[in-house]
Design an enzyme around this catalytic site. Structure first.
Site, PDB file in Angstrom:
ATOM      1  N   GLU A  40       0.916  -1.224   0.109  1.00  0.00           N
ATOM      2  CA  GLU A  40       0.066   0.015   0.178  1.00  0.00           C
ATOM      3  C   GLU A  40       1.006   1.350  -0.095  1.00  0.00           C
ATOM      4  OE1 GLU A  40      -1.913   0.628   3.665  1.00  0.00           O
ATOM      5  OE2 GLU A  40      -3.561   1.752   2.786  1.00  0.00           O
ATOM      6  N   LYS A 111      -9.943   2.204  -2.050  1.00  0.00           N
ATOM      7  CA  LYS A 111      -9.900   1.772  -0.701  1.00  0.00           C
ATOM      8  C   LYS A 111     -11.045   2.000   0.072  1.00  0.00           C
ATOM      9  CE  LYS A 111      -7.090   1.653   3.602  1.00  0.00           C
ATOM     10  NZ  LYS A 111      -5.814   2.098   4.457  1.00  0.00           N
ATOM     11  N   CYS A 146      -5.187  -2.977   3.284  1.00  0.00           N
ATOM     12  CA  CYS A 146      -4.616  -2.665   4.609  1.00  0.00           C
ATOM     13  C   CYS A 146      -5.770  -2.709   5.632  1.00  0.00           C
ATOM     14  CB  CYS A 146      -3.861  -1.347   4.564  1.00  0.00           C
ATOM     15  SG  CYS A 146      -2.623  -1.338   6.223  1.00  0.00           S
TER      16      CYS A 146
HETATM   17  N1  LIG Z   1      -2.721   1.981   6.275  1.00  0.00           N
HETATM   18  C1  LIG Z   1      -3.876   1.333   7.004  1.00  0.00           C
HETATM   19  O1  LIG Z   1      -4.868   0.996   6.634  1.00  0.00           O
HETATM   20  C2  LIG Z   1      -3.319   0.810   8.529  1.00  0.00           C
HETATM   21  C3  LIG Z   1      -4.019   0.051   9.333  1.00  0.00           C
HETATM   22  C4  LIG Z   1      -3.717  -0.234  10.667  1.00  0.00           C
HETATM   23  O2  LIG Z   1      -2.885   0.242  11.090  1.00  0.00           O
HETATM   24  C5  LIG Z   1      -4.750  -1.152  11.433  1.00  0.00           C
HETATM   25  O3  LIG Z   1      -5.544  -1.524  10.993  1.00  0.00           O
HETATM   26  O4  LIG Z   1      -4.075  -1.609  12.525  1.00  0.00           O
END
Ligand SMILES: NC(=O)CCC(=O)C(=O)O
Length: 267
Positions: A40, A111, A146
């Protein structure tokens, strides 16, 4: 099917353009793989909120250009991770790009679940609205990004749309590494699907990254897992295992859809 997950380090000692060149060489070095995956927001860093605006680019911008050439030079399907996309109306999205071996944009996924609880990505970027699957020879990818990993209903939607291999680029922090591994296995078991989850290494914006990219089979077994540092994780898997697992242990067929709301017992 042979997959290579490029767990690239995102540190502040390198510009986005330098990292783009390095990522392109790493992709080209995976010639012979069927599918290559990047993480990502690897040009800016997923936690470098202050860099999103300056690092934003259109869908067919410099990252697409560099990755399209790398995919066609290597002759691989490339999930090029995500970019901070600037849409025509100026809105930013965290958008994943999937490129065919001829370098065409096969799919883009914005996303849906933005991370930050009213800060960072959650306020700087717009939310995607569409689920995205991508048919490849031998398997259908379902894509998520993510923080999406925490939302099982999204993955059920992908499975209902035919996904058999769930690909999740991430910039997951070291602090919550145990959640990353657990959730990747949970999504694989409950959806009886392969999970290919590719994170970043290094530290950016003061947030050490977990690394530990992971590939899980439809039975929940970990087929391969990276360490914390930059590395290319390669794995061979048989996509037919998905249908075999779903036939032998047909839990997905036992879903009860449209459950009624719980009744509040009378005192
Ligand atoms: N970039 C993200 O989506 C980080 C997600 C995260 O840190 C988490 O779900 O814990």
């Amino acid at each position: 099917m042979r997959a290579a997950l490029i767990q690239i380090a995102v540190n502040e000692d390198e510009t986005a353009e330098e990292r783009r060149r390095r990522a392109a060489s790493l992709v080209i070095a995976q010639a012979g793989a069927d599918l290559v995956v990047l993480p990502e927001l690897w040009t800016t860093g997923a936690f470098a909120f202050g860099a999103f605006d300056a690092g934003a680019e259109p869908l067919h911008g410099p990252t697409y250009e560099a990755m399209a050439k790398a995919a066609s030079d290597a002759g691989v399907w490339l999930h090029a991770g995500s970019i901070p996309e600037r849409a025509e109306d100026g809105t930013l999205f965290n958008t994943s790009l999937v490129l065919s071996p001829s370098g065409d944009l096969a799919a883009a996924y914005r996303k849906i679940h933005r991370f930050g609880f009213d800060q960072g990505e959650a306020v700087l970027m717009g939310a995607g609205t569409d689920l995205v699957t991508v048919p490849l020879p031998g398997t259908t990818l379902g894509v998520a990004t993510c923080y999406d990993l925490r939302f099982p209903e999204l993955f059920r939607g992908l499975v209902d749309a035919g996904a058999e291999t769930l690909v999740i680029p991430a910039g997951w922090p070291e602090r919550r590494r145990s959640h990353w591994t657990l959730l990747a296995q949970a999504r694989a078991v409950e959806n009886q699907a392969f999970v290919l989850a590719c994170g970043t290494a290094g530290t950016h914006a003061g947030v050490p990254q977990a690394g530990h990219s992971i590939v899980v089979d439809p039975w929940g077994e970990v087929l391969a897992e990276a360490g914390a540092d930059e590395e290319v994780l390669t794995v061979e898997f048989d996509p037919a295992t998905v249908a075999a697992t779903r036939d032998r242990f047909p839990a997905l067929k036992d879903r009860v859809l449209g459950l009624p709301a719980p009744r509040t017992p009378r005192p």
